[in-house]
Design a protein around this motif. Structure first.
Motif, PDB file in Angstrom:
ATOM      1  N   LEU A   1       0.833  -1.206   0.000  1.00  0.00           N
ATOM      2  CA  LEU A   1       0.000   0.000   0.000  1.00  0.00           C
ATOM      3  C   LEU A   1       0.868   1.258   0.000  1.00  0.00           C
TER       4      LEU A   1
ATOM      5  N   LYS B   1       1.192   4.163  -3.126  1.00  0.00           N
ATOM      6  CA  LYS B   1       0.274   5.156  -2.521  1.00  0.00           C
ATOM      7  C   LYS B   1      -0.095   6.314  -3.454  1.00  0.00           C
ATOM      8  N   LEU B   2       0.788   6.620  -4.436  1.00  0.00           N
ATOM      9  CA  LEU B   2       0.453   7.731  -5.332  1.00  0.00           C
ATOM     10  C   LEU B   2      -0.471   7.284  -6.467  1.00  0.00           C
TER      11      LEU B   2
ATOM     12  N   GLN C   1      -5.224   4.526  -3.871  1.00  0.00           N
ATOM     13  CA  GLN C   1      -5.548   4.733  -2.456  1.00  0.00           C
ATOM     14  C   GLN C   1      -6.734   3.837  -2.107  1.00  0.00           C
ATOM     15  N   LEU C   2      -6.773   3.410  -0.873  1.00  0.00           N
ATOM     16  CA  LEU C   2      -7.870   2.533  -0.420  1.00  0.00           C
ATOM     17  C   LEU C   2      -9.236   3.182  -0.639  1.00  0.00           C
ATOM     18  N   ALA C   3      -9.245   4.517  -0.683  1.00  0.00           N
ATOM     19  CA  ALA C   3     -10.520   5.230  -0.843  1.00  0.00           C
ATOM     20  C   ALA C   3     -11.183   4.903  -2.182  1.00  0.00           C
ATOM     21  N   GLU C   4     -10.372   4.642  -3.215  1.00  0.00           N
ATOM     22  CA  GLU C   4     -10.928   4.470  -4.572  1.00  0.00           C
ATOM     23  C   GLU C   4     -11.916   3.306  -4.687  1.00  0.00           C
TER      24      GLU C   4
ATOM     25  N   ILE D   1     -13.564   1.853  -2.362  1.00  0.00           N
ATOM     26  CA  ILE D   1     -14.724   2.084  -1.470  1.00  0.00           C
ATOM     27  C   ILE D   1     -15.719   3.007  -2.160  1.00  0.00           C
ATOM     28  N   ILE D   2     -15.194   4.087  -2.757  1.00  0.00           N
ATOM     29  CA  ILE D   2     -16.082   5.032  -3.457  1.00  0.00           C
ATOM     30  C   ILE D   2     -16.750   4.326  -4.641  1.00  0.00           C
TER      31      ILE D   2
ATOM     32  N   PHE E   1     -19.383   1.613  -3.015  1.00  0.00           N
ATOM     33  CA  PHE E   1     -20.455   2.033  -2.104  1.00  0.00           C
ATOM     34  C   PHE E   1     -21.121   3.359  -2.459  1.00  0.00           C
ATOM     35  N   ASN E   2     -20.501   4.157  -3.336  1.00  0.00           N
ATOM     36  CA  ASN E   2     -21.135   5.433  -3.678  1.00  0.00           C
ATOM     37  C   ASN E   2     -22.481   5.244  -4.389  1.00  0.00           C
TER      38      ASN E   2
ATOM     39  N   LEU F   1     -24.563   2.882  -4.052  1.00  0.00           N
ATOM     40  CA  LEU F   1     -25.497   2.407  -3.022  1.00  0.00           C
ATOM     41  C   LEU F   1     -25.947   3.561  -2.134  1.00  0.00           C
ATOM     42  N   GLU F   2     -24.972   4.404  -1.774  1.00  0.00           N
ATOM     43  CA  GLU F   2     -25.290   5.546  -0.900  1.00  0.00           C
ATOM     44  C   GLU F   2     -26.234   6.525  -1.603  1.00  0.00           C
TER      45      GLU F   2
ATOM     46  N   LEU G   1     -29.690   5.280  -1.323  1.00  0.00           N
ATOM     47  CA  LEU G   1     -30.270   5.382   0.022  1.00  0.00           C
ATOM     48  C   LEU G   1     -30.534   6.821   0.436  1.00  0.00           C
ATOM     49  N   LYS G   2     -29.711   7.748  -0.078  1.00  0.00           N
ATOM     50  CA  LYS G   2     -29.892   9.160   0.305  1.00  0.00           C
ATOM     51  C   LYS G   2     -30.890   9.810  -0.607  1.00  0.00           C
TER      52      LYS G   2
ATOM     53  N   TRP H   1     -32.453  13.938   6.494  1.00  0.00           N
ATOM     54  CA  TRP H   1     -32.139  12.522   6.287  1.00  0.00           C
ATOM     55  C   TRP H   1     -30.640  12.225   6.110  1.00  0.00           C
TER      56      TRP H   1
ATOM     57  N   GLY I   1     -19.207   9.858   0.027  1.00  0.00           N
ATOM     58  CA  GLY I   1     -19.411   9.023  -1.164  1.00  0.00           C
ATOM     59  C   GLY I   1     -19.231   7.543  -0.933  1.00  0.00           C
TER      60      GLY I   1
ATOM     61  N   THR J   1     -21.673   4.261   4.212  1.00  0.00           N
ATOM     62  CA  THR J   1     -22.555   3.162   3.801  1.00  0.00           C
ATOM     63  C   THR J   1     -21.890   1.815   4.102  1.00  0.00           C
TER      64      THR J   1
END
Lengths: 71, 367
Positions: A46, A50-51, A54-57, A59-60, A63-64, A66-67, A70-71, B182, B332, B336
């Motif tokens: 990792l 790192k450049l 990133q672990l964020a990619e 996840i976004i 799950f984005n 899905l979020e 829900l929102k 919400w 983002g 969730t």
């Protein structure tokens, strides 16, 4: 990267001392040190990329959508 | 094995909930909900407690056994292992994100130009040292710091009360929109839902039947404290300015009447607050170590604590590249992911209830 190696080396040394004195047999020692080696490899990987990644990619990416639903 | 009292559980969860909510999440709440932030927080806290209720009910069915061990009897080994690993990964990410926020916040205000790895390393040593001594050490730390932390968090709204713009209060009293509230409720419930991880430590709890009462108490204290901070923030900065600040709570601290001797109090408050976050991270590290140890069929969690903490510290350095990516992550999908991990105990509860009903029906048929 060397610092990460050093930290995990130190942790392995501490755990080696601990598991030798405690109630751990050979099998459990193998599992513990295998786990430490796995985390070391993951950490180094990792850190190395790192450049570019990133672990964020992921996840976004997963799950984005899905979020947003829900929102 | 039963060594954790219900009072300790109440204090740990209260610290767990309000420390990071107040410090890191109020900006996002106001960005998403504006004047409806307080309403969102209240409803989110209730949803979070509802999620934790199912974990409590499931845990009460086998209070003297560990969830990681008996879970496979409910959903089968092939489903249980990935689900529990998913919870462990979610906890790792909670740890990494909180660590990242901690570093970012300290570098911006107090430890300017200090390398992030130094902060991660030092905080990591504190956390690993606490957790290595076992579950009691974490809960005793929570018990020790709770009152000071609570008093310091109660003190802040009083100290800034002179700067309130009361006319903004009209906006607070007249804006009620469940639709706007919400997103805040969703984020708050994903944080308050972390109480459902109590399922993993059931065998350590004394008087397990009182767990839900303790969790409800923690929820009430944490929600009240968060409200006591978001309302002053709205009254001083208004929703527009507050939502554009990275750490509005810290700006609030700096807003204390200049020239007073209390002006120099903020490092002391930050120190107390840091320890609260250490307690939260300690609990998270303990849960991860417990899951891993039980999945590998080992009784001892101690050898897993230091490597897990080191991984969280390294992960916090590489999880996001910049503040913008962090904001994207927070709004983002990350919450969730947490939400999904907190819903897993509900799945187990439903399957377990269906199995029990089926067994009862079958037994009745044979009799």
């Amino acid at each position: 990267m060397t610092a990460i190696l050093f930290i995990y080396g130190l942790i392995a040394a501490i755990e080696w001392r601990y598991t030798r004195t405690g109630k751990h047999n050979k099998h459990s020692r193998l599992l513990i040190f295998g786990f430490i080696a796995l985390l070391l490899l993951l950490s180094e990987l990792l850190y190395l990329i790192k450049l570019k990644f990133q672990l964020a990619e992921p996840i976004i990416a997963i799950f984005n959508p899905l979020e947003k639903l829900l929102k | 094995m039963q060594t954790v009292t219900q009072a300790q559980l109440f204090k740990l969860f209260a610290l767990h909930l309000f420390s990071t909510m107040i410090a890191f999440m109020l900006g996002i709440m106001m960005q998403q909900s504006g004047y409806n932030g307080p309403l969102g927080i209240l409803s989110g806290a209730l949803i979070g407690l509802g999620m934790a209720f199912f974990a409590y009910r499931l845990g009460m069915r086998r209070p003297d056994r560990f969830f990681v061990e008996y879970g496979k009897e409910i959903v089968g080994r092939w489903l249980h292992t990935p689900l529990v690993l998913f919870i462990a990964v979610a906890n790792l990410l909670i740890g990494m994100i909180n660590f990242w926020e901690l570093q970012d916040f300290l570098i911006q205000f107090y430890l300017v130009s200090t390398p992030p790895w130094a902060i991660a390393g030092l905080c990591g040593i504190c956390i690993a040292y606490t957790v290595r001594f076992g579950v009691n050490s974490v809960f005793r730390a929570a018990e020790g710091i709770f009152l000071f932390s609570l008093l310091s968090f109660l003190l802040i709204p009083i100290l800034v009360s002179e700067s309130f713009n009361w006319y903004i209060g009209v906006g607070l009293a007249t804006h009620f929109s469940p639709r706007e509230a919400w997103p805040s409720a969703y984020y708050t419930s994903s944080v308050f839902g972390e109480m459902s991880f109590v399922l993993f430590i059931y065998p350590y709890l004394m008087q397990p039947h009182r767990t839900f009462r303790s969790m409800s108490g923690s929820m009430i204290v944490a929600a009240a404290l968060v409200l006591l901070h978001i309302v002053p923030l709205l009254l001083i900065f208004g929703p527009e300015l507050a939502s554009n600040l990275n750490y509005p709570e810290l700006e609030l601290l700096r807003f204390m009447r200049s020239g007073s001797f209390l002006e120099t109090l903020d490092p002391a408050l930050i120190a107390l607050w840091l320890i609260s976050i250490f307690v939260k991270l300690g609990f998270i590290v303990f849960i991860i170590s417990l899951i891993l140890a039980h999945l590998l069929k080992l009784k001892d969690t101690k050898p897993f604590v230091s490597p897990v903490t080191a991984f969280i510290a390294v992960g916090s350095l590489v999880i996001v590249k910049s503040n913008i990516q962090f904001q994207n992550l927070m709004t983002g999908g990350l919450l969730t992911l947490f939400f999904a991990s907190e819903l897993i105990p509900i799945l187990y509860y439903v399957v377990d209830s269906l199995q029990a009903a089926w067994r009862k029906k079958r037994k009745g048929r044979f009799n």
